[in-house]
Design a protein around this motif. Structure first.
Motif, short mmCIF file in Angstrom:
data_model
loop_
_atom_site.label_atom_id
_atom_site.label_comp_id
_atom_site.label_asym_id
_atom_site.label_seq_id
_atom_site.Cartn_x
_atom_site.Cartn_y
_atom_site.Cartn_z
N PRO B 153 0.82 -1.21 0.00
CA PRO B 153 0.00 0.00 0.00
C PRO B 153 0.86 1.26 0.00
N VAL B 154 0.40 2.24 -0.74
CA VAL B 154 1.01 3.57 -0.69
C VAL B 154 0.36 4.34 0.46
N ASN B 155 -0.96 4.24 0.53
CA ASN B 155 -1.71 4.75 1.68
C ASN B 155 -2.93 3.85 1.84
N THR B 156 -3.87 4.28 2.61
CA THR B 156 -5.02 3.39 2.87
C THR B 156 -5.87 3.18 1.62
N ARG B 157 -5.75 4.06 0.64
CA ARG B 157 -6.59 3.98 -0.56
C ARG B 157 -5.86 3.42 -1.78
N LEU B 158 -4.56 3.49 -1.74
CA LEU B 158 -3.83 3.18 -2.96
C LEU B 158 -2.77 2.10 -2.73
N ASP B 159 -2.79 1.09 -3.61
CA ASP B 159 -1.74 0.05 -3.61
C ASP B 159 -0.94 0.17 -4.90
N TRP B 160 0.32 -0.12 -4.80
CA TRP B 160 1.12 -0.16 -6.03
C TRP B 160 1.75 -1.56 -6.15
N GLY B 161 2.19 -1.86 -7.33
CA GLY B 161 2.83 -3.16 -7.52
C GLY B 161 3.66 -3.16 -8.78
N ILE B 162 4.53 -4.12 -8.81
CA ILE B 162 5.36 -4.27 -10.01
C ILE B 162 5.61 -5.75 -10.25
N GLY B 163 5.52 -6.14 -11.50
CA GLY B 163 5.73 -7.55 -11.83
C GLY B 163 6.76 -7.68 -12.93
N PHE B 164 7.48 -8.75 -12.91
CA PHE B 164 8.43 -8.99 -13.99
C PHE B 164 8.48 -10.48 -14.30
N GLY B 165 8.92 -10.76 -15.51
CA GLY B 165 9.10 -12.15 -15.91
C GLY B 165 10.29 -12.24 -16.84
N TYR B 166 11.06 -13.25 -16.68
CA TYR B 166 12.22 -13.43 -17.55
C TYR B 166 12.34 -14.91 -17.88
N ARG B 167 12.39 -15.17 -19.15
CA ARG B 167 12.51 -16.57 -19.58
C ARG B 167 13.66 -16.63 -20.57
N VAL B 168 14.53 -17.56 -20.35
CA VAL B 168 15.69 -17.67 -21.24
C VAL B 168 16.00 -19.15 -21.43
N GLY B 169 16.44 -19.48 -22.64
CA GLY B 169 16.76 -20.88 -22.86
C GLY B 169 17.29 -21.12 -24.25
N VAL B 170 17.68 -22.35 -24.44
CA VAL B 170 18.16 -22.77 -25.76
C VAL B 170 17.42 -24.02 -26.18
#
Lengths: 393, 517
Positions: B153-170
């Motif tokens: 939460p940023v405050n009682t009304r607001l939430d923030w978030g961040i997502g990531f994904g990484y895929r690597v291969g041969v």
């Protein structure tokens, strides 16, 4: 309120779609120029092909009485248009070939001129240039050969006939394209004899081997080679460095009339750069032929202009048969032979080391004898990627 | 060595994001991850800030497993059989007000009797695929997949978030022409959720980058083979060479919005997402063995994707009824480069000269679905059963312009499943049965050309996509607590069998084991 929501939603969904392509198709209107001697009754219904050079597909249409064909909805790109017409007369087949490269980036109106050509007595039946691979994975090309066949109903003599390799490997624009009715050679090898010593019966062939051994069994050969050339009729032999080129006893050697970039052995380009022609050079013997060639040399300067090399010019009228062999489709734009000699081109799709060759298609079989197709259009006349079978063995 | 180093780093990240976390209050079971997925529509929105809206369940899991797939009912780009080994770890965790999710997965697979594909994921790159016609290849793949998101939460009304994904291969093939595919995929998505009294508003952005570098090599010396660059619906270019290179690069940007309304036991989450992508495809060959060796622009694929989902949830004591309406539209526009190999300067160097770009390919995939699920929880709010019924409609149309080719098909897939957890004296057992039936509603195929690509690839693939099939499946799981630890040991087995109307079959079986806590 609800209605507005649904309208906005529908607009959003429809606006999310990418626009369908505007399919821009062009018209290609071609007129076939027949020339004065073309049979009037045959002008209608002539097959005209339009080949997409990038994707390889072929469209076809038939001429009206005025020789016009209209192709519509043609995608932009590079095309080659070809016309072939033949008719028999006595023992000969007469051919008219027309070929034109067309760039379609707008509506096109153009014409194709038909060139007359006659099927030769001798034609190249099979050309194996790709070579093979040894068990160690090394390239092996000593098993290259050319097979020439008498495609008529009469016996003909093969001595005095020369095999010619075009000067250009077809990797760039033909330097000699400006020379009219002439091809230019870098290599000329001739079947020895006085003109009455190498008879070839109707339907029979002769094999010109680079090295006339059974390549599969011979210690100097390659067990993975597809051919036995032990019974070849003639052999390419270069006497420059005897240890570098095997001279097989009992197999007569071809006469070296011209070998501009003379190496220790004859080798045709394994990737397909060597375009070949069978020619009858004026002259009753080797001396006269060489004198003729000496008088018909053409100079070419090196890129830096520091060196001049001479090649032989040969009139188109001397050509019995020509096969335009190119590297691949991407290099077909560098075609060297004019349409009256070869309106098409061919190549081994499987590439060098594949052990595959090009072979002329069968036109008809009469009483067990095969007549091969020779429309002077290699794109139509040859099968690609076939297993080499010199003399059908 | 590098492989183990990277695996170690990823493992450490997976562990830090949750493997050590354990609130000790709840004994999570085999179904907890399924429960989070089923009960948390926010987690399916790609808005990382939605992580804060999930139920208060924070399980972690280590597992290893193997899957075996075989049979002749498959896409032409798939092999006859495939065996996969995987190691995975995933965890949800909460530290103070910070919600965390992390997962790491390592897959190693061997796919046998692959005939045409030289592209790692042909579905993703359709229609611009690289193929050859020499079959019976084996495709070996090794991929690492790392996912993570955090929200607070940023405050009682607001939430923030961040997502990531990484895929690597041969991925690599074992026969000439042998493809070596180096694939990497990166996703990055920040988001916000505003919380009102009886509603929530969410918004997120997304950036993705995909890169696939294919190195097609002929190892046997002095041997050339033909590779085909497909252009769509039977059209192709081909090149004969002992090497061929292809580079796919895709940039993707997008955004999504969510609105949740809640009243008493009823909530409704409306989620929409829009993604735009541009993929470029370039080719090349090696100089010493090829007749041309310079970079060639092959094509470009623009894509737009629209997603609209609506999830209605009704909470009744220990049960949750959930109705989900789904709509997805995926639209692609392909452009070809008209090029010719020419010598362009005094040094006689060859280059592909571009004469034009033409839009030639258009496809539209539309999916709509209706899903109902019933979740039953026990007195500790842990899921004990899950009933699922769904009907999904899919329509796919493809057009190639000049020469005009087109094809269309629509399928309806209905499925039902029942998952139940049986609590035994010390251990527990889960069982799930599933029945799926896909039937074709309509199809149409207009192809003028009848070349080798049409015969070997386009028609068989269309046949596969339009074939009706029935697929019963079941899975069993067993879980037992370990002594002196919170850990529970589990063992799962699953089996699915597909049988099409023309008697072709495909069997998928899997076995996994690990720890859940």
């Amino acid at each position: 309120m609800k209605r507005n929501f649904w309208i906005i939603l529908l607009l959003f969904i429809s606006g999310s779609c990418l626009k369908e392509p505007d399919s821009i198709g062009y018209k290609v209107n071609l007129t076939v120029r027949f020339g004065p001697n073309f049979p009037q009754e045959s002008k209608e219904g002539l097959r005209v092909t339009l080949s997409n050079q990038t994707k390889g597909y072929v469209l076809e249409a038939y001429t009206d009485a005025n020789g016009r064909v209209d192709f519509s909805s043609i995608e932009p790109g590079f095309y080659r248009s070809a016309v072939t017409y033949s008719y028999p007369e006595k023992d000969f087949l007469h051919y008219y070939n027309g070929l034109k490269s067309i760039e379609v980036f707008s509506d096109i109106t153009d014409s194709i001129h038909l060139n007359y050509s006659k099927s030769g007595d001798f034609i190249i039946k099979e050309y194996y240039y790709s070579g093979s691979t040894t068990p160690m994975g090394k390239p092996y090309s000593a098993d290259q050969y050319i097979e020439i066949i008498n495609n008529t109903n009469e016996m003909h003599y093969a001595d005095g006939i020369s095999v010619v390799e075009h000067e250009s490997y077809g990797s760039g624009v033909n330097f000699w394209a400006g020379l009219k009715d002439t091809i230019v050679a870098r290599m000329i090898w001739t079947i020895p004899g006085n003109g009455n010593q190498v008879p070839v019966l109707p339907g029979e062939s002769i094999v010109l081997a680079r090295t006339a051994i059974n390549h599969r069994d011979d210690p100097n050969g390659n067990p993975l080679s597809p051919v036995n050339l032990g019974d070849a009729d003639f052999e390419f032999y270069v006497s420059k460095q005897p240890e570098s080129d095997l001279d097989v006893p009992g197999v007569p050697n071809l006469i070296e009339d011209l070998f501009v970039f003379r190496g220790a052995d004859v080798a045709f380009h394994v990737k397909g750069g060597s375009a070949l022609a069978l020619v009858k050079i004026p002259g009753k013997n080797e001396t006269e032929r060489k004198e003729y060639l000496r008088k018909h040399m053409a100079p070419k300067e090196s890129g830096a202009g520091t060196k001049t090399t001479y090649f032989a010019k040969i009139a188109n009228t001397c050509v019995l048969d020509a096969v335009e062999v190119v590297f691949d489709e991407a290099h077909a734009i560098y075609k060297r032979f004019p349409p009256e000699l070869d309106a098409g081109y061919t190549y081994v799709l499987a590439g060098s080391g594949s052990g595959k060759c090009i072979r002329r298609k069968t036109r008809e079989v009469v009483a067990g004898r095969i007549f091969y197709q020779d429309t002077n259009n290699s794109s139509e006349d040859f099968l690609k990627d076939v297993d080499p079978r010199p003399k059908n063995r | 060595m590098n492989r183990y180093f990277v695996a170690g780093i990823f493992l450490l990240i997976g562990h830090l994001t949750g493997a050590a976390g354990q609130d000790g209050l709840k004994q999570y079971n085999l179904l907890t991850f399924r429960q989070i997925e089923a009960e948390s529509p926010w987690l399916q929105t790609n808005n990382a800030a939605g992580l804060s809206q999930m139920p208060e369940l924070f399980p972690a899991q280590f597992g290893v497993g193997t899957d075996l797939t075989g049979g002749n009912f498959h896409s032409v780009f798939e092999g006859q059989s495939r065996r996969t080994y995987q190691f995975s770890t995933q965890s949800f965790r909460k530290i103070n007000q910070l919600y965390l999710y992390g997962s790491f997965r390592y897959d190693k697979s061997t796919e046998n009797e692959v005939n045409f594909a030289n592209t790692n994921d042909p579905v993703f790159n359709n229609p611009y695929l690289l193929t050859d016609t020499l079959g019976n290849d084996t495709y070996n793949r090794e991929f690492f997949n790392l996912q993570g998101s955090l929200s607070s939460p940023v405050n009682t009304r607001l939430d923030w978030g961040i997502g990531f994904g990484y895929r690597v291969g041969v991925a690599s093939q074992n026969r000439d022409p042998r493809a070596l595919n180096k694939v990497s995929n990166l996703d990055f998505a920040p988001g916000l959720v505003y919380k009102g009294d009886c509603f929530k508003l969410g918004a997120s952005l997304r950036y993705g980058y995909y890169n696939e570098d294919i190195d097609l090599l002929v190892v046997n010396e002095n041997r050339l083979v033909t590779s085909f660059q497909l252009l769509g619906l039977g059209h192709s270019e081909y090149h004969v060479s002992s090497s061929f290179f292809r580079l796919y690069q895709q940039q993707q940007v997008g955004g999504s919005m969510q609105v949740e309304w809640r009243s008493g036991n009823v909530s409704n989450l409306l989620h929409s997402a829009y993604n735009y992508s541009v993929q470029t495809i370039d080719d090349g060959r090696k100089g010493s063995v090829a007749t041309w060796a310079v970079t060639k622009n092959d094509s470009r694929l623009d894509g737009r994707e629209l997603i609209l989902n609506d999830v209605i949830s009704i909470h009744k004591k220990a049960t949750i009824h959930q109705i989900k309406l789904m709509f997805r539209m995926d639209n692609k526009l392909g452009t070809e480069f008209i090029q010719r190999l020419e010598k362009v300067n005094e040094a006689d160097l060859e280059q592909w000269v571009t004469y034009g770009k033409v839009q030639k390919y258009y496809s539209l995939r539309t999916e709509a679905g209706l899903n109902y699920q019933l979740i039953s929880n026990d007195e500790r709010s842990l899921m004990k059963s899950l009933f699922n019924a769904s009907a999904n409609y899919e329509a796919f149309s493809e057009n190639y312009y000049l020469p005009d080719h087109d094809q269309f098909f629509s399928n309806l897939t209905v499925a039902g499943s029942w998952l139940k957890l049986y609590v035994l004296k010390r251990s527990s057992l889960s069982a799930e049965v599933n029945l799926t039936y896909r039937f074709n509603l309509r199809f149409r195929q207009n192809l003028e050309e009848d070349n080798v690509i049409v015969q070997k690839i386009i028609k068989p693939e269309f046949n596969y996509q339009t074939k009706s099939y029935l697929a019963p499946a079941f899975s069993l799981g067993y879980q037992v607590p370990l002594k002196k630890a919170f850990y529970k040991y589990f063992l799962k087995a699953n089996f699915e069998w597909r049988r099409s109307v023309d008697q072709t079959e495909r069997t998928m079986a899997g076995l996994s084991t690990g720890l859940i806590f």
